[in-house]
Design a protein around this motif. Structure first.
Motif, short mmCIF file in Angstrom:
data_model
loop_
_atom_site.label_atom_id
_atom_site.label_comp_id
_atom_site.label_asym_id
_atom_site.label_seq_id
_atom_site.Cartn_x
_atom_site.Cartn_y
_atom_site.Cartn_z
N GLU A 171 41.24 -3.78 32.90
CA GLU A 171 40.31 -3.64 31.78
C GLU A 171 39.36 -4.82 31.69
N VAL A 172 39.85 -6.01 32.03
CA VAL A 172 38.98 -7.19 32.04
C VAL A 172 37.89 -7.02 33.10
N ILE A 173 38.30 -6.53 34.28
CA ILE A 173 37.33 -6.32 35.35
C ILE A 173 36.30 -5.27 34.94
N GLU A 174 36.75 -4.20 34.29
CA GLU A 174 35.82 -3.17 33.81
C GLU A 174 34.82 -3.76 32.83
N ALA A 175 35.29 -4.64 31.95
CA ALA A 175 34.39 -5.27 30.98
C ALA A 175 33.36 -6.14 31.66
N ARG A 176 33.78 -6.84 32.71
CA ARG A 176 32.83 -7.65 33.47
C ARG A 176 31.76 -6.79 34.12
#
Length: 279
Positions: A171-176
């Protein structure tokens, strides 16, 4: 004399290493096999399972960077963002890898990594539409990044952001990636500093190299061909490597040309289906 450590001993040593990305490529390959075997028997959701999974991700970031390098000139996105997208593919490969198949993890994971990066470039509509969930995560990510950068004196890792934001690393990667949706440029935008003063961005975008696509197909085909029986692999070798005719293949195997034709059609159909599923 320096003692030679077993794979298990090096794996135990690795638990004391703060950054698994510092493991040498040779040790990374060997330790990857070890941790994949451990992951297959550990219960999902346990601390041991999460440790093994996170270590596999960190040790194989070099694979993602290798796959991402070919997209360096594909657009205005920063390379690190492309790498983060590729990490999603790496995570999927780790979760779906089956040790019993006896396929090299490198050959298995590259198609997943490249596939995620390609999907990222296909999803250019994010420049005008970003899901609300990712809009909110983007704001949270910016705040967490600023806080950790100030506290640590360096850029935070995905794992550190994940812990602070109480989100998964995916999810962090998606947000980036979603952050790129707010930065787009027109292909007709003028390029400052050009010699003629009239060049636009579209003038500097090259075409895809078909040979690179072929390399990707080879990587995707390798595990599929590995799963074929010996006779099927021989037929493919005779036809596409030695370039034998169907009649010559039939004579070699003691079967009719018509039978060879049917076998080839069946084999190629299976491989096409397998490539479509992988992609």
């Amino acid at each position: 004399m320096t003692p030679v450590l077993t794979t298990e001993a090096r794996a135990e040593q690795l638990s004391e290493v703060a950054d698994a990305t510092h493991v040498t490529p040779k040790d990374a390959r060997e330790l990857t096999r070890h941790f994949l075997a451990r992951l297959a028997v550990l219960e999902e959701g346990t601390q041991e399972h999460q440790y093994a999974r996170n270590t596999l991700i960190e040790m194989n970031i070099s694979l993602v960077r290798y796959a991402a390098a070919r997209f360096r000139s594909r657009g205005p996105q920063e390379m690190e963002d492309i790498v983060q997208v590729g990490v999603i593919g790496l995570i999927k490969a780790i979760d779906r890898f089956e040790v019993t198949r006896e396929v090299e993890f490198t050959s298995f994971s590259i198609p997943y990594i490249v596939g995620e990066i390609k999907r990222f470039f296909r999803d250019t509509s994010w420049a005008v539409h970003v899901p609300r969930r990712l809009q909110e995560a983007r704001v949270q990510l910016a705040q967490a990044t600023e806080e950790l950068s100030s506290r640590l004196g360096r850029a935070p890792t995905v794992a550190e952001l994940s812990q602070l934001m109480s989100l998964s690393q995916e999810e962090v990667i998606e947000a980036r990636v979603a952050s790129n949706g707010y930065n787009s440029s027109s292909l007709d935008a003028a390029i400052s500093g050009s010699e003629d003063g009239e060049s636009v961005l579209a003038d500097f975008i090259g075409s895809e190299d078909g040979a690179l696509e072929l390399v990707e197909d080879f990587h995707a085909l390798a595990p599929l061909i590995h799963d074929l029986d010996e006779r099927d692999r021989l037929i493919l070798h005779l036809r596409f490597v030695e370039e034998r005719t169907q009649a010559e293949i039939g004579e070699r195997l003691g079967i009719s040309q018509m039978h060879v034709s049917r076998l080839l059609n069946r084999l190629l159909g299976r491989l096409r289906e397998g490539l479509a599923t992988t992609g």
